[in-house]
Design a protein around this motif. Sequence first.
Motif, short mmCIF file in Angstrom:
data_model
loop_
_atom_site.label_atom_id
_atom_site.label_comp_id
_atom_site.label_asym_id
_atom_site.label_seq_id
_atom_site.Cartn_x
_atom_site.Cartn_y
_atom_site.Cartn_z
N GLN A 41 31.08 69.16 49.19
CA GLN A 41 29.46 69.63 49.29
C GLN A 41 28.96 68.48 50.05
O GLN A 41 28.00 68.50 50.81
N ASP A 42 29.20 67.01 49.61
CA ASP A 42 28.58 66.00 49.95
C ASP A 42 28.57 65.70 51.44
O ASP A 42 27.57 65.41 52.23
N VAL A 93 39.45 66.44 38.10
CA VAL A 93 39.64 65.79 39.53
C VAL A 93 39.08 66.88 40.49
O VAL A 93 38.52 66.54 41.29
N GLN A 94 39.44 68.19 40.12
CA GLN A 94 38.95 69.35 41.10
C GLN A 94 37.51 69.16 41.30
O GLN A 94 37.19 69.31 42.55
N ALA A 95 36.83 69.07 40.41
CA ALA A 95 35.40 68.87 40.38
C ALA A 95 34.98 67.76 41.31
O ALA A 95 33.97 67.96 42.21
N GLN A 96 35.71 66.76 41.15
CA GLN A 96 35.26 65.48 42.12
C GLN A 96 35.48 65.89 43.60
O GLN A 96 34.73 65.61 44.24
N HIS A 132 31.96 78.99 43.90
CA HIS A 132 31.02 77.90 43.79
C HIS A 132 30.81 77.40 45.31
O HIS A 132 29.78 76.84 45.47
N LEU A 172 35.74 68.81 44.95
CA LEU A 172 34.69 69.98 45.27
C LEU A 172 33.22 69.40 45.63
O LEU A 172 32.58 69.64 46.76
N ASN A 173 32.82 68.39 44.87
CA ASN A 173 31.66 67.59 45.11
C ASN A 173 31.75 66.90 46.42
O ASN A 173 30.58 66.80 47.01
N GLN A 226 43.16 61.04 44.66
CA GLN A 226 42.76 60.15 45.64
C GLN A 226 43.50 60.28 46.78
O GLN A 226 43.13 60.08 48.10
N VAL A 281 36.32 78.85 42.18
CA VAL A 281 36.32 77.95 43.06
C VAL A 281 35.64 78.43 44.45
O VAL A 281 34.53 77.94 44.94
#
Lengths: 328, 331
Positions: free
Chosen positions: B200-201, B191-194, B222, B196-197, B161, B219
């Motif tokens: 991207q968004d 959480v890393q994936a959250q 990706h 990274l997304n 967060q 990473v």
Amino acid sequence: MTIELLKVENMNISFKDDESGTTSAVKDLSFYINEGETVGLVGESGCGKSVTALSLMRLIEKNSSFIEGTIELEGEDINLFSEKKMRSIRGNKISMIFQEPMTSLNPVHKIGKQIGEVLHLHALANKINCKEKTIEILKKVGIPRAESIVDEYPHQLSGGMRQRIMIAMAMACNPKLLIADEPTTALDVTIQAQILDLMKMLQEEYNTAILLITHDLGVISEMADRVIVMYYGQIVEEADVRTLFKNPKHPYTIGLLNSVPNIDSENEGRLIPIEGNVPNLGMIKSGCPFRSRCQHAYVKCHEKNPPLFKRDSQFVRCWLYEEEGVQA
Amino acid sequence: MNQPLLSVKDLKTYFPTKKIFFNKERQVIKAVDGINFQVNKGETLGIVGESGCGKSTMGRSILRLIEPTEGSIKFEGKEVTTLNQKDLRKLRSNMQIVFQDPFASLNPKMTVGSILGEALATHQLGQSSKERKEKVKELLGKVGLSPIHIERYPHEFSGGQRQRIGIARAIAVNPALIIADEPVSALDVSVQAQILNLFQDLKETLGLTYIFIAHDLSVVKHVSDRIGVMYLGKIVELSDKKQLFQNPLHPYTQALISAVPTLDPDAKKDRIILSGDVPSPSSPPSGCAFHTRCMYRKNVCENVKPREITVSPGRLVNCHMYDEDYFVEFL
């Protein structure tokens, strides 16, 4: 034949806190390690993996913590050992390497002195041949110019070299079990490859069992024979490495594997993260601790924490596998 | 022709070391030693390298958070290195940075509302404090936090967060370019994936351009369109992502890619294990900085600094093996 080296049964680890008595860090943990085997223990921060490792060595403070259950090493329960007897186990039968080698080496003593101390304490060398033996050990872990390194201080060495020194100290007494707690997390990838390679080499030579604790799934897949996945102080899945990576069952394991970008895949799409955060210890009182982040959670998950269900050699702590598996 | 958003030419950042008594000459650490690249609008340039290779210094030099020693940085065609403080501040609303450690980069005594509000006020976005508060709420929504978080302090948030707050602060001033310096390396994998997304968004919705600095090759792979591999203050290989992974040219890139553990326990790849450590940038090796660890090393590597060779359009490599003057030595 495989010989069981370490068997942990129903281990509970809890810490005293100010108000409500105790906080449970590890709940009902049972696992075994065979001789010469590498077991990977994987999980995110706060899942209890390091505390498990420290408890096996009885290195957590007695005044503020409780370790219940049995920890059998070659048939003897070391949880019942006196502190004096425990000292004969540490280093000799079980030894440990840590994440940050700089904090585990004494900054004011020369490398030679620190390794020499280990050799002295375990009566592997006397005053005359100590230096010679130290150099021999350093060479074994691939340290270049070992003759001059013995007279250097830890700060003069790089991270990778320091970790080699730690491994040299840990392996000096030829222990049966090496506990490696995030041994390569602080290192660069090219150095990580060197250290993992060294650990594999030493394991083959001395038939040492390794308990490898890490959050890095890539390292696990590379090194481990068997994998234990922990979440919120519990084992949520256990399987051999192939099964775990090819056919993960627990929603948390699946989630973990989905959230890591895979260097081999051509998939350019989005990652599938696990929503939410790892809960703090003591936050979840009942039910499955993963339910708030789980897509498959249903009524039962809120009511009762699932037991481990066994199917073939795979253990899963999830109600979804209640019918397929046998309660372990 | 398309003008690149950012163009960096021969960027050098040197740090003087402390003067040692009796030692006449001051030593310099060449943290960034001659870097060239361009970033086009809407793309993500990944910068990967091991600790001490100068990747963070490079990121900060571009923003002039660390003053570069030499070279030119052009943002939308405007030279950055010669700007005065006032113009620099204006420019920074176009270029923002997200730091690694969200614990250290947020003021613990300020609420989230005031941290983000300050960014808006500094760049004169929003007229009144009420208007700014509305904007802050909107920002929190954009990064996946809720408006109720506005009155909370950084310590009340988890690592993931907090990184969202760091990102919100960066996008608050509507930048065109964000330099992300190891933004996910302090976070747990789930959480890393959250995060990274989220990157991207935001790239898609706000049309951002990123320079994404990280040590984790998977990473970087990706998120990036193009990747620069750094070693001791230099970009040793710069290429689009696909080519870099399918056919890495520089020996260091080859070793780096092969050193990353795979998630497939059946894959037994031929690993190149480099011997030795990364040399210290205060006394870099002569000739090619990588020659001390290189498996193809020849005499020329010890004596001559490699040139930047354009192998194919957009693909640069810093190695004698690909230099027509020297490649005979490697046959």
